[in-house]
Scaffold this motif. Structure first.
Motif, PDB file in Angstrom:
ATOM      1  N   LEU A  18       0.852  -1.190   0.000  1.00 32.70           N
ATOM      2  CA  LEU A  18       0.000   0.000   0.000  1.00 32.70           C
ATOM      3  C   LEU A  18       0.890   1.243   0.000  1.00 32.70           C
ATOM      4  O   LEU A  18       1.844   1.317   0.768  1.00 32.70           O
ATOM      5  N   HIS A  19       0.585   2.207  -0.863  1.00 36.13           N
ATOM      6  CA  HIS A  19       1.438   3.411  -0.896  1.00 36.13           C
ATOM      7  C   HIS A  19       0.640   4.722  -0.962  1.00 36.13           C
ATOM      8  O   HIS A  19       1.214   5.793  -0.817  1.00 36.13           O
ATOM      9  N   ILE A  27      -7.722   4.411   6.356  1.00 39.36           N
ATOM     10  CA  ILE A  27      -7.694   3.126   7.068  1.00 39.36           C
ATOM     11  C   ILE A  27      -7.393   3.345   8.548  1.00 39.36           C
ATOM     12  O   ILE A  27      -8.067   2.800   9.426  1.00 39.36           O
ATOM     13  N   VAL A  28      -6.379   4.163   8.818  1.00 37.67           N
ATOM     14  CA  VAL A  28      -5.986   4.419  10.214  1.00 37.67           C
ATOM     15  C   VAL A  28      -7.117   5.110  10.969  1.00 37.67           C
ATOM     16  O   VAL A  28      -7.388   4.817  12.136  1.00 37.67           O
ATOM     17  N   LEU A  46       6.092  -3.021   4.020  1.00 33.56           N
ATOM     18  CA  LEU A  46       7.135  -1.993   4.196  1.00 33.56           C
ATOM     19  C   LEU A  46       6.760  -0.981   5.274  1.00 33.56           C
ATOM     20  O   LEU A  46       7.432   0.030   5.444  1.00 33.56           O
ATOM     21  N   GLY A  47       5.671  -1.262   5.994  1.00 29.91           N
ATOM     22  CA  GLY A  47       5.343  -0.458   7.165  1.00 29.91           C
ATOM     23  C   GLY A  47       4.542   0.802   6.910  1.00 29.91           C
ATOM     24  O   GLY A  47       4.576   1.733   7.715  1.00 29.91           O
ATOM     25  N   ALA A  48       3.777   0.846   5.812  1.00 26.54           N
ATOM     26  CA  ALA A  48       2.998   2.058   5.498  1.00 26.54           C
ATOM     27  C   ALA A  48       1.954   2.349   6.574  1.00 26.54           C
ATOM     28  O   ALA A  48       1.839   3.477   7.062  1.00 26.54           O
ATOM     29  N   ILE A  49       1.181   1.311   6.953  1.00 24.98           N
ATOM     30  CA  ILE A  49       0.182   1.480   8.020  1.00 24.98           C
ATOM     31  C   ILE A  49       0.878   1.437   9.380  1.00 24.98           C
ATOM     32  O   ILE A  49       0.538   2.195  10.293  1.00 24.98           O
ATOM     33  N   ALA A  55       2.954   5.787  15.631  1.00 30.38           N
ATOM     34  CA  ALA A  55       2.960   7.179  16.100  1.00 30.38           C
ATOM     35  C   ALA A  55       1.966   7.380  17.241  1.00 30.38           C
ATOM     36  O   ALA A  55       2.143   8.247  18.095  1.00 30.38           O
ATOM     37  N   VAL A  56       0.927   6.546  17.277  1.00 31.43           N
ATOM     38  CA  VAL A  56      -0.099   6.622  18.324  1.00 31.43           C
ATOM     39  C   VAL A  56       0.141   5.562  19.398  1.00 31.43           C
ATOM     40  O   VAL A  56      -0.033   5.806  20.590  1.00 31.43           O
ATOM     41  N   ASN A  57       0.537   4.371  18.956  1.00 23.72           N
ATOM     42  CA  ASN A  57       0.698   3.231  19.865  1.00 23.72           C
ATOM     43  C   ASN A  57       2.066   2.588  19.647  1.00 23.72           C
ATOM     44  O   ASN A  57       2.224   1.714  18.787  1.00 23.72           O
TER      45      ASN A  57
END
Length: 277
Positions: A18-19, A27-28, A46-49, A55-57
Motif C-alpha cells: 500500500l502506498h 484506514i488508520v 514496508l510499514g505504510a500502516i 505514532a499513536v501506539n
C-alpha cells in the motif's frame, strides 16, 4: 516491481504494498488506534500502516513471514524500543499469546489474497481474545463475509464469520493504491466479535460440518445436499423446506440443523447404553 526500500514484492507471499497516503490515512482513521490498545498487524510489508499506528501506539506488534522484510522494518522503526516483530506464518500463529488479560486484541492487516480465507477461519477460532479486526481484503471476499441468505456470495465464509462476529464493510480501495497494482478491487472490513453469540450452537464442530457439507453441493436442494446427514422428515420437523438450496438458509437455520444432529447423537448413544445393559 521494486519500490523505495528496494524490496521486490513477492508473488508467493501475495504481496501488494500500500502506498497511497489518502487511503492509508482513511484506514488508520477507521481503526482509530489508541495508546492503550493491544494492537497486532499481520503482514506489515514496508510499514505504510505500521508507521501511522506506531505514532499513536508505540507497543504495536507485527507478524511477518517474509524474512527479507524484517531488517527493513527493524531499521525503519529502530526508534520504537517496544515495537515487536514476530517472524512467523500468521496461518499457524497463536494470537492468543499476545492478548492482555483485561483488554482484547485489535488485529489489523492488508491480507494477502491467496491466504485471506484460511487466515480468517484461523482468526475466528481465536475470536474469544479479540476486540476487533480491520482487514484490507479482495472486494469479493468482503462481499462474501457480509453476504446474507439469497446472495450469490453467501456461503461458508460468511456464515461462520457472522456466527462469531458482526461484519461491517467500510469502503473500497482501487488497484492504484498498491504497488504492484493488483488485478482486483480491494475493500476494508471491520469484524467485531459478538459479546454474546446470537445463535450459539451446541457443538461448533457439528455446525461447521453441516455448513461445509451443504455448500459442497450448493446448487442442489437441501434434501440432496444434506442427505448424508439429515432426513427430509427431520428438516420438515424444524420448519425448513427441503426443496430450498443451501444459500437460502440463515445462520439460525444451520444452527437448528446442527443442534438436532447433536441431540440425535446423544439420544442414539443413550439408547445404545440401554441396549448394552
Amino acid at each position: 516491481m521494486s519500490n523505495k526500500a528496494g524490496h521486490q514484492a513477492r508473488k508467493r507471499f501475495g504481496q501488494n504494498f500500500l502506498h497511497d497516503p489518502g487511503v492509508i490515512e482513511r484506514i488508520v482513521r477507521a481503526i482509530h488506534p489508541k495508546p492503550e490498545d493491544t494492537l497486532v498487524e499481520i503482514g506489515p510489508g514496508l510499514g505504510a500502516i505500521t508507521e501511522e499506528i506506531l505514532a499513536v501506539n508505540p507497543r504495536l506488534q507485527v507478524v511477518e513471514l517474509d524474512r527479507d522484510l524484517i531488517p527493513v522494518l527493524r531499521t525503519k522503526f529502530f526508534n520504537y524500543p517496544e515495537f515487536r516483530i514476530h517472524e512467523a506464518d500468521a496461518l499457524s500463529f497463536d494470537f492468543s499469546q499476545l492478548a492482555d488479560d483485561d483488554r482484547g486484541l485489535r488485529i489489523i492487516g492488508n491480507l494477502p489474497y491467496n491466504i485471506s480465507t484460511p487466515l480468517i477461519f484461523h482468526l475466528l477460532g481465536q475470536a474469544g481474545v479479540v476486540k476487533d479486526m480491520h482487514f484490507m481484503l479482495q472486494k469479493e471476499v468482503v462481499q462474501r463475509l457480509a453476504a446474507v441468505p439469497g446472495d450469490n456470495n453467501y456461503g461458508r465464509l460468511g456464515i461462520m464469520a457472522q456466527y462469531f462476529c458482526k461484519v461491517q464493510p467500510l469502503f473500497e480501495v482501487g488497484p492504484g493504491a498498491f504497488r504492484p497494482a493488483p488485478k482486483v478491487d480491494s475493500a476494508i472490513v471491520r469484524l467485531v466479535p459478538h459479546e454474546t453469540l446470537p445463535h450459539p450452537a451446541k457443538d461448533l464442530g457439528t455446525l461447521q460440518a453441516v455448513v461445509r457439507t451443504a455448500f459442497n453441493a450448493r446448487r442442489k436442494t437441501l434434501r440432496k445436499a444434506l442427505g448424508s446427514l439429515i432426513t427430509v422428515d427431520q428438516l420438515q420437523s424444524l420448519g425448513i423446506n427441503d426443496g430450498l438450496r443451501p444459500e437460502n438458509l440463515s445462520l439460525a437455520d444451520y444452527v437448528l440443523i446442527a443442534d438436532l444432529l447433536v441431540d440425535q447423537k446423544v439420544s442414539d448413544a443413550g439408547s445404545e447404553e440401554v441396549s448394552n445393559d
